[in-house]
Design a protein around this motif. Sequence first.
Motif, PDB file in Angstrom:
ATOM      1  N   SER A 154       7.693  45.201  53.492  1.00 17.80           N
ATOM      2  CA  SER A 154       6.935  44.682  54.631  1.00 17.80           C
ATOM      3  C   SER A 154       5.436  44.845  54.415  1.00 17.80           C
ATOM      4  CB  SER A 154       7.359  45.385  55.923  1.00 17.80           C
ATOM      5  OG  SER A 154       7.116  46.763  55.855  1.00 17.80           O
ATOM      6  N   ASN A 155       5.043  45.920  53.756  1.00 19.51           N
ATOM      7  CA  ASN A 155       3.618  46.110  53.474  1.00 19.51           C
ATOM      8  C   ASN A 155       3.091  45.111  52.470  1.00 19.51           C
ATOM      9  OD1 ASN A 155       2.336  48.784  54.664  1.00 19.51           O
ATOM     10  ND2 ASN A 155       4.528  49.065  54.439  1.00 19.51           N
ATOM     11  N   ILE A 156       3.864  44.885  51.431  1.00 26.13           N
ATOM     12  CA  ILE A 156       3.433  43.916  50.420  1.00 26.13           C
ATOM     13  C   ILE A 156       3.382  42.518  51.029  1.00 26.13           C
ATOM     14  CG2 ILE A 156       4.111  42.783  48.271  1.00 26.13           C
ATOM     15  CD1 ILE A 156       5.024  45.503  47.275  1.00 26.13           C
ATOM     16  N   GLU A 157       4.384  42.190  51.844  1.00 28.45           N
ATOM     17  CA  GLU A 157       4.380  40.887  52.499  1.00 28.45           C
ATOM     18  C   GLU A 157       3.169  40.747  53.419  1.00 28.45           C
ATOM     19  OE1 GLU A 157       6.200  38.221  52.027  1.00 28.45           O
ATOM     20  OE2 GLU A 157       7.253  39.266  50.406  1.00 28.45           O
ATOM     21  N   LEU A 158       2.855  41.822  54.126  1.00 25.15           N
ATOM     22  CA  LEU A 158       1.699  41.797  55.019  1.00 25.15           C
ATOM     23  C   LEU A 158       0.410  41.590  54.226  1.00 25.15           C
ATOM     24  CD1 LEU A 158       0.783  42.157  57.961  1.00 25.15           C
ATOM     25  CD2 LEU A 158       0.625  44.616  57.542  1.00 25.15           C
ATOM     26  N   LEU A 172      -4.328  41.670  35.641  1.00 32.10           N
ATOM     27  CA  LEU A 172      -5.460  41.357  36.520  1.00 32.10           C
ATOM     28  C   LEU A 172      -6.088  40.034  36.120  1.00 32.10           C
ATOM     29  CD1 LEU A 172      -7.559  42.135  38.708  1.00 32.10           C
ATOM     30  CD2 LEU A 172      -8.864  43.241  36.875  1.00 32.10           C
ATOM     31  N   ASN A 173      -6.310  39.846  34.838  1.00 30.92           N
ATOM     32  CA  ASN A 173      -6.904  38.593  34.373  1.00 30.92           C
ATOM     33  C   ASN A 173      -6.013  37.397  34.682  1.00 30.92           C
ATOM     34  OD1 ASN A 173      -9.551  38.771  32.559  1.00 30.92           O
ATOM     35  ND2 ASN A 173      -8.416  40.667  32.280  1.00 30.92           N
ATOM     36  N   GLU A 174      -4.716  37.596  34.564  1.00 28.13           N
ATOM     37  CA  GLU A 174      -3.788  36.506  34.883  1.00 28.13           C
ATOM     38  C   GLU A 174      -3.865  36.165  36.371  1.00 28.13           C
ATOM     39  OE1 GLU A 174       1.002  35.441  34.525  1.00 28.13           O
ATOM     40  OE2 GLU A 174       0.218  37.323  33.705  1.00 28.13           O
ATOM     41  N   PHE A 175      -3.924  37.192  37.211  1.00 29.90           N
ATOM     42  CA  PHE A 175      -4.022  36.970  38.659  1.00 29.90           C
ATOM     43  C   PHE A 175      -5.320  36.245  39.011  1.00 29.90           C
ATOM     44  CE2 PHE A 175      -5.607  38.635  42.785  1.00 29.90           C
ATOM     45  CZ  PHE A 175      -4.680  38.014  43.616  1.00 29.90           C
ATOM     46  N   LEU A 176      -6.425  36.668  38.406  1.00 28.16           N
ATOM     47  CA  LEU A 176      -7.716  36.028  38.692  1.00 28.16           C
ATOM     48  C   LEU A 176      -7.747  34.590  38.199  1.00 28.16           C
ATOM     49  CD1 LEU A 176     -10.152  38.970  37.852  1.00 28.16           C
ATOM     50  CD2 LEU A 176      -9.391  38.213  40.108  1.00 28.16           C
ATOM     51  N   PHE A 202       2.209  46.332  41.877  1.00 25.69           N
ATOM     52  CA  PHE A 202       1.692  45.469  42.938  1.00 25.69           C
ATOM     53  C   PHE A 202       1.229  44.122  42.379  1.00 25.69           C
ATOM     54  CE2 PHE A 202      -1.719  43.982  45.773  1.00 25.69           C
ATOM     55  CZ  PHE A 202      -0.995  43.887  46.956  1.00 25.69           C
ATOM     56  N   LEU A 203       0.574  44.130  41.212  1.00 24.66           N
ATOM     57  CA  LEU A 203       0.138  42.872  40.607  1.00 24.66           C
ATOM     58  C   LEU A 203       1.328  41.993  40.228  1.00 24.66           C
ATOM     59  CD1 LEU A 203      -2.903  43.982  38.420  1.00 24.66           C
ATOM     60  CD2 LEU A 203      -2.944  42.335  40.301  1.00 24.66           C
ATOM     61  N   ASP A 204       2.432  42.618  39.809  1.00 23.47           N
ATOM     62  CA  ASP A 204       3.642  41.834  39.538  1.00 23.47           C
ATOM     63  C   ASP A 204       4.089  41.083  40.793  1.00 23.47           C
ATOM     64  OD1 ASP A 204       3.936  42.477  36.854  1.00 23.47           O
ATOM     65  OD2 ASP A 204       5.175  44.245  37.268  1.00 23.47           O
ATOM     66  N   CYS A 205       4.021  41.774  41.920  1.00 21.75           N
ATOM     67  CA  CYS A 205       4.399  41.133  43.190  1.00 21.75           C
ATOM     68  C   CYS A 205       3.463  39.977  43.515  1.00 21.75           C
ATOM     69  CB  CYS A 205       4.380  42.155  44.316  1.00 21.75           C
ATOM     70  SG  CYS A 205       5.559  43.500  44.131  1.00 21.75           S
ATOM     71  N   LEU A 206       2.165  40.187  43.305  1.00 20.77           N
ATOM     72  CA  LEU A 206       1.200  39.120  43.584  1.00 20.77           C
ATOM     73  C   LEU A 206       1.403  37.935  42.656  1.00 20.77           C
ATOM     74  CD1 LEU A 206      -2.210  40.945  44.214  1.00 20.77           C
ATOM     75  CD2 LEU A 206      -0.587  40.065  45.890  1.00 20.77           C
ATOM     76  N   ASP A 223       4.060  36.954  41.232  1.00 24.53           N
ATOM     77  CA  ASP A 223       5.267  36.227  41.619  1.00 24.53           C
ATOM     78  C   ASP A 223       4.998  35.332  42.826  1.00 24.53           C
ATOM     79  OD1 ASP A 223       8.214  35.776  41.544  1.00 24.53           O
ATOM     80  OD2 ASP A 223       8.116  36.769  43.502  1.00 24.53           O
ATOM     81  N   LYS A 224       4.260  35.840  43.812  1.00 24.59           N
ATOM     82  CA  LYS A 224       3.998  35.086  45.031  1.00 24.59           C
ATOM     83  C   LYS A 224       2.989  33.963  44.810  1.00 24.59           C
ATOM     84  CE  LYS A 224       6.590  37.165  48.105  1.00 24.59           C
ATOM     85  NZ  LYS A 224       7.634  36.422  48.895  1.00 24.59           N
TER      86      LYS A 224
END
Length: 589
Positions: free
Chosen positions: A231-235, A263-267, A360-364, A366-367
Amino acid sequence: MNTAETLVNLIESDGNQFIFGHPGEQILPFYKALKESSIKHILTRHEQGATHAADAYARSSGEYGICISTAGPGAMNLVMGVSTAFKDSVPMLVITGDNDYCQKDLDNFQTFPINSVFENITIKSFHPSDAKSAVLNMLEALIILHKFPKGPVHINLSKNVLLEELDFDSIDLEDIDLSDLGLGTSNLDDLNSMGLFSFDDAIFKEFINLFSFDSSSSNDFSQNSLCNVDSNIELAIEKLQVSKKPLVIVGNGILWSKSIVKLNEFLSKTMFPIVTTYHSKGIISEYDKLNLGIVGLRGNSLSNYAYDNSDCILVLGAKLSERTIASSDFDIAKPKIIHVNIDKNCLKGDINICADVSFFLDCLLDKFENDDSFSSDDWLDEIYSNYEEQIVDGIDDIKENFNPLRPPYVINKVISSFKGAHFLSDAGTHTTWTTLIAKSDSFGKLLFSGGFGPMGYALPGAIGAAFALKKNEDNGKVVVICGDGDIQMVIQELATIREYDLNVDVFIINNSQLGIIRQWEETVYDFGRYEVDLNNPDFAKLADAYGIDSASVVSKDDLISAINSALNSEGPFLADIHVAEENIPMPKK
């Protein structure tokens, strides 16, 4: 096999190549075992030097560093460097020797309550009473350093314990207390191997079964009163997805979680702008438009504007110290903050996620895999429309050969001449100019003592950075920029640099004073200079005495000549640069 041999075997099997230290009577059984191992011991000339070297090795390599000393005075000489690592959350294995365990409460020669000191400056401090406890404590220490790299871990080894013969059959791995490590279970049978070790002995093979990371059980969201991690990650994700002006604050936790690539992949997927803490400078190239620079006390117009005007701030692996949040009232910023850190004690945001940044970055990722709804163009344009050039007075070249040299001119010339090098700075006026001038194209190119700020970090730190480069088969330069007061705290480490023929160039910004203290005396406390003037030796001659090539610099031509000599040298070089007295620019309030 005795305890010392077993512990060295364990450390060696974990892939460690270097230990920085200074021997003494009580730790000699460990040294005897170390001599027979593949680990290279780096003999520093002072225990403080060993800790700073291990610290910088960790910051440069992304792995934990190791330092070692003997009992009593040796252990106490480690305190400065261990405190520095603790303040900056640098993972380090700290090993001390001690008198026989049965003497710990006696007033014998060099007996001292070592653990009572170290428990305040480490994540955990062990003092095993026997061989079995020593092995179990070391295994637990390695779990912490691998899975929860929040700072130094200390193990104090009594001489009789080191010499005790070890019966592997008597060791029950169930005796390791995992309940306070956040692994989610104390039952080793339920944990799966992650293959972090490759031990030959049966007990070491069994130990592999310790390693697991149950992300759902190792997160604590008590500050948010939310029931579970999902729920926190979803929030957090929902907050990021609706944001029009997001900002990412990146700290050194990105390094310890080995998440720079993620991090670079997320950015690259989101094009979110980022700002950095002092210690994460260059986490992505500072020449990249997304990297706005350091935020806070020494922040620039871009970073501080973005912090003040964003609508959502994602904090990854940073403590949010007073330096970082100095640009505005934190109470205004707090409702915007999603704070992710492995250390629950430093969480300060509206949404607090106590988790490994990598998880946490894995979760991001994925989303945000197929989410291209956010465009950063308007937000970046707004940020850059508020750009104000950061002018550092005194760095510009001039035609005449002038004397005395201005410190910012010297520092700018050194930094611009050694592009791609790894720089280490110390405590003092030169640190401010170095931070303002240096731009890093990759992470770890500028190291300094940070939150604790002791004088004397850079020179021994350069030893650790140089060996980190050796580990990675990198022949790059390590450049020290330090003050004349700094180097005299640790000048004996020139012998270490010479002994191992390290490719370290030292540039002393010599103003014959404790410059920043003199500035505070005169401008803040309104009294004349007092106990800040230094009657210095000839540092160039001292370097010569240590067998290190050197130069004394008093003019622009001298400086150019010294820089060229350093660039052409494959070994150590020292330049004693005499500069004018000059105040650093104070931060804007």
